[in-house]
Motif scaffolding. Structure first.
Motif, PDB file in Angstrom:
ATOM      1  N   ILE A   1      -2.443  10.189  16.762  1.00 35.72           N
ATOM      2  CA  ILE A   1      -3.202   9.857  15.552  1.00 35.72           C
ATOM      3  C   ILE A   1      -2.668  10.641  14.375  1.00 35.72           C
ATOM      4  N   GLY A   2      -2.547   9.957  13.250  1.00 38.87           N
ATOM      5  CA  GLY A   2      -2.267  10.579  11.959  1.00 38.87           C
ATOM      6  C   GLY A   2      -3.301  10.069  10.963  1.00 38.87           C
ATOM      7  N   ILE A   3      -3.791  10.947  10.129  1.00 34.27           N
ATOM      8  CA  ILE A   3      -4.831  10.564   9.177  1.00 34.27           C
ATOM      9  C   ILE A   3      -4.675  11.380   7.904  1.00 34.27           C
ATOM     10  N   ALA A   4      -4.980  10.765   6.781  1.00 33.15           N
ATOM     11  CA  ALA A   4      -5.004  11.482   5.504  1.00 33.15           C
ATOM     12  C   ALA A   4      -5.975  10.763   4.574  1.00 33.15           C
ATOM     13  N   VAL A   5      -6.652  11.560   3.755  1.00 33.93           N
ATOM     14  CA  VAL A   5      -7.590  11.046   2.761  1.00 33.93           C
ATOM     15  C   VAL A   5      -7.216  11.658   1.419  1.00 33.93           C
ATOM     16  N   HIS A   6      -7.262  10.847   0.386  1.00 34.43           N
ATOM     17  CA  HIS A   6      -6.970  11.319  -0.970  1.00 34.43           C
ATOM     18  C   HIS A   6      -7.907  12.492  -1.296  1.00 34.43           C
TER      19      HIS A   6
ATOM     20  N   ASP B  94       0.809  -1.226   0.000  1.00 39.07           N
ATOM     21  CA  ASP B  94       0.000   0.000   0.000  1.00 39.07           C
ATOM     22  C   ASP B  94       0.840   1.273   0.000  1.00 39.07           C
ATOM     23  N   ILE B  95       2.135   1.149   0.198  1.00 35.38           N
ATOM     24  CA  ILE B  95       2.990   2.348   0.290  1.00 35.38           C
ATOM     25  C   ILE B  95       2.900   3.219  -0.964  1.00 35.38           C
ATOM     26  N   PRO B  96       2.888   2.676  -2.175  1.00 33.84           N
ATOM     27  CA  PRO B  96       2.726   3.562  -3.337  1.00 33.84           C
ATOM     28  C   PRO B  96       1.422   4.383  -3.292  1.00 33.84           C
ATOM     29  N   ALA B  97       0.354   3.808  -2.787  1.00 36.05           N
ATOM     30  CA  ALA B  97      -0.909   4.545  -2.686  1.00 36.05           C
ATOM     31  C   ALA B  97      -0.810   5.655  -1.638  1.00 36.05           C
ATOM     32  N   LEU B  98      -0.150   5.380  -0.504  1.00 30.26           N
ATOM     33  CA  LEU B  98       0.046   6.435   0.498  1.00 30.26           C
ATOM     34  C   LEU B  98       0.971   7.514  -0.043  1.00 30.26           C
ATOM     35  N   PHE B  99       1.995   7.101  -0.779  1.00 25.36           N
ATOM     36  CA  PHE B  99       2.889   8.062  -1.426  1.00 25.36           C
ATOM     37  C   PHE B  99       2.081   8.987  -2.341  1.00 25.36           C
ATOM     38  N   ASP B 100       1.138   8.421  -3.090  1.00 23.26           N
ATOM     39  CA  ASP B 100       0.273   9.221  -3.962  1.00 23.26           C
ATOM     40  C   ASP B 100      -0.554  10.212  -3.148  1.00 23.26           C
ATOM     41  N   ILE B 101      -1.155   9.760  -2.061  1.00 25.13           N
ATOM     42  CA  ILE B 101      -1.975  10.650  -1.226  1.00 25.13           C
ATOM     43  C   ILE B 101      -1.141  11.814  -0.709  1.00 25.13           C
ATOM     44  N   TYR B 102       0.055  11.515  -0.203  1.00 26.71           N
ATOM     45  CA  TYR B 102       0.900  12.567   0.374  1.00 26.71           C
ATOM     46  C   TYR B 102       1.605  13.415  -0.680  1.00 26.71           C
ATOM     47  N   SER B 103       1.446  13.099  -1.959  1.00 29.36           N
ATOM     48  CA  SER B 103       2.043  13.924  -3.011  1.00 29.36           C
ATOM     49  C   SER B 103       1.232  15.185  -3.282  1.00 29.36           C
ATOM     50  N   PHE B 104       0.017  15.250  -2.756  1.00 26.66           N
ATOM     51  CA  PHE B 104      -0.838  16.420  -2.978  1.00 26.66           C
ATOM     52  C   PHE B 104      -0.522  17.500  -1.951  1.00 26.66           C
ATOM     53  N   PRO B 105      -0.239  18.728  -2.409  1.00 28.18           N
ATOM     54  CA  PRO B 105       0.021  19.814  -1.466  1.00 28.18           C
ATOM     55  C   PRO B 105      -1.123  20.035  -0.477  1.00 28.18           C
ATOM     56  N   SER B 106      -2.363  19.817  -0.896  1.00 30.61           N
ATOM     57  CA  SER B 106      -3.499  20.013   0.012  1.00 30.61           C
ATOM     58  C   SER B 106      -3.497  18.995   1.155  1.00 30.61           C
ATOM     59  N   VAL B 107      -2.788  17.897   0.983  1.00 32.00           N
ATOM     60  CA  VAL B 107      -2.641  16.916   2.060  1.00 32.00           C
ATOM     61  C   VAL B 107      -1.423  17.254   2.899  1.00 32.00           C
ATOM     62  N   SER B 108      -0.272  17.400   2.252  1.00 29.88           N
ATOM     63  CA  SER B 108       0.972  17.601   3.009  1.00 29.88           C
ATOM     64  C   SER B 108       0.968  18.897   3.804  1.00 29.88           C
TER      65      SER B 108
ATOM     66  N   LEU C 165       7.287  14.303  -0.171  1.00 27.37           N
ATOM     67  CA  LEU C 165       7.915  13.201   0.549  1.00 27.37           C
ATOM     68  C   LEU C 165       8.368  12.132  -0.438  1.00 27.37           C
ATOM     69  N   SER C 166       9.480  11.524  -0.148  1.00 29.86           N
ATOM     70  CA  SER C 166       9.932  10.400  -0.971  1.00 29.86           C
ATOM     71  C   SER C 166       9.151   9.152  -0.566  1.00 29.86           C
ATOM     72  N   SER C 167       9.149   8.166  -1.430  1.00 31.18           N
ATOM     73  CA  SER C 167       8.470   6.917  -1.090  1.00 31.18           C
ATOM     74  C   SER C 167       9.168   6.240   0.097  1.00 31.18           C
ATOM     75  N   ASP C 168      10.489   6.415   0.212  1.00 28.14           N
ATOM     76  CA  ASP C 168      11.203   5.861   1.364  1.00 28.14           C
ATOM     77  C   ASP C 168      10.744   6.513   2.663  1.00 28.14           C
ATOM     78  N   LYS C 169      10.525   7.831   2.631  1.00 26.19           N
ATOM     79  CA  LYS C 169      10.060   8.536   3.830  1.00 26.19           C
ATOM     80  C   LYS C 169       8.650   8.071   4.199  1.00 26.19           C
ATOM     81  N   VAL C 170       7.777   7.956   3.217  1.00 27.33           N
ATOM     82  CA  VAL C 170       6.420   7.476   3.481  1.00 27.33           C
ATOM     83  C   VAL C 170       6.486   6.077   4.087  1.00 27.33           C
ATOM     84  N   SER C 171       7.305   5.243   3.529  1.00 29.24           N
ATOM     85  CA  SER C 171       7.466   3.890   4.045  1.00 29.24           C
ATOM     86  C   SER C 171       7.939   3.908   5.493  1.00 29.24           C
TER      87      SER C 171
END
Length: 167
Positions: free
Chosen positions: A80-85, A12-26, A35-41
């Motif tokens: 708690i940490g939470i994010a939605v696409h 699922d890490i690529p999907a979380l990486f995608d979610i956190y790639s949006f400025p409105s999320v980060s 964030l890099s995929s390694d950081k998300v992981s």
């Protein structure tokens, strides 16, 4: 919408990486944009924490993480940490994730205190947390740097109801 929740898997890490790639999320996290995929992981594949993902059909559209305290005297506490696409905002996914995280915390993980920090200008998130029993404990002045300026954050918590009367 065919939404179901399950535990986070490494795939699922690529999907979380995608979610956190949006400025409105980060911009609403404590992380830097891009964030890099390694950081998300490294953030979410910690076996000491508990992360659920929301899956719509076959796409991961959000997550909630309970960051369990490594301190022996604080084992009853989780952050708690939470994010939605962004394409899934306003569809109740955040509420669904938080309700299940609260269920897991209360009934399976034996947690008493859930806590989080939220940007004071993130009115939607503050309203969601408040509606689920979180209370503002403090406003941290100039506590983070966001979009070129300092901003305030709320420290919010939820005490498990059977302990709230004792607090």
């Amino acid at each position: 919408m065919d939404l179901h929740l399950r535990h986070l898997e490494a795939t699922d890490i690529p999907a979380l990486f995608d979610i956190y790639s949006f400025p409105s999320v980060s911009e609403n996290t404590s992380q830097l944009p891009y964030l890099s995929s390694d950081k998300v992981s490294s953030l979410f594949l910690n076996s000491d924490d508990y992360t659920l993902v929301a899956v719509n059909d076959t796409k991961v559209v959000g997550h909630v993480s309970l960051f369990l305290s490594p301190k022996i005297r604080d084992r009853h506490v989780a952050g708690i940490g939470i994010a939605v696409h962004p394409e899934s905002h306003g569809k109740g996914i955040g509420r669904t994730l938080l309700l299940e995280a609260i269920n897991q915390a209360d009934n399976w993980l034996n947690l008493i205190r859930l806590e989080l920090e939220v940007h004071c200008d993130n009115h939607g998130a503050v309203a969601l947390y408040t509606s689920l029993g979180f209370e503002i404990e403090a406003e941290k002045q100039l506590s983070t740097f966001k979009a070129g300026q300092y901003s305030n954050m709320y420290l919010m918590s939820r005490i498990r109801p059977d302990f709230a009367a004792k607090a």
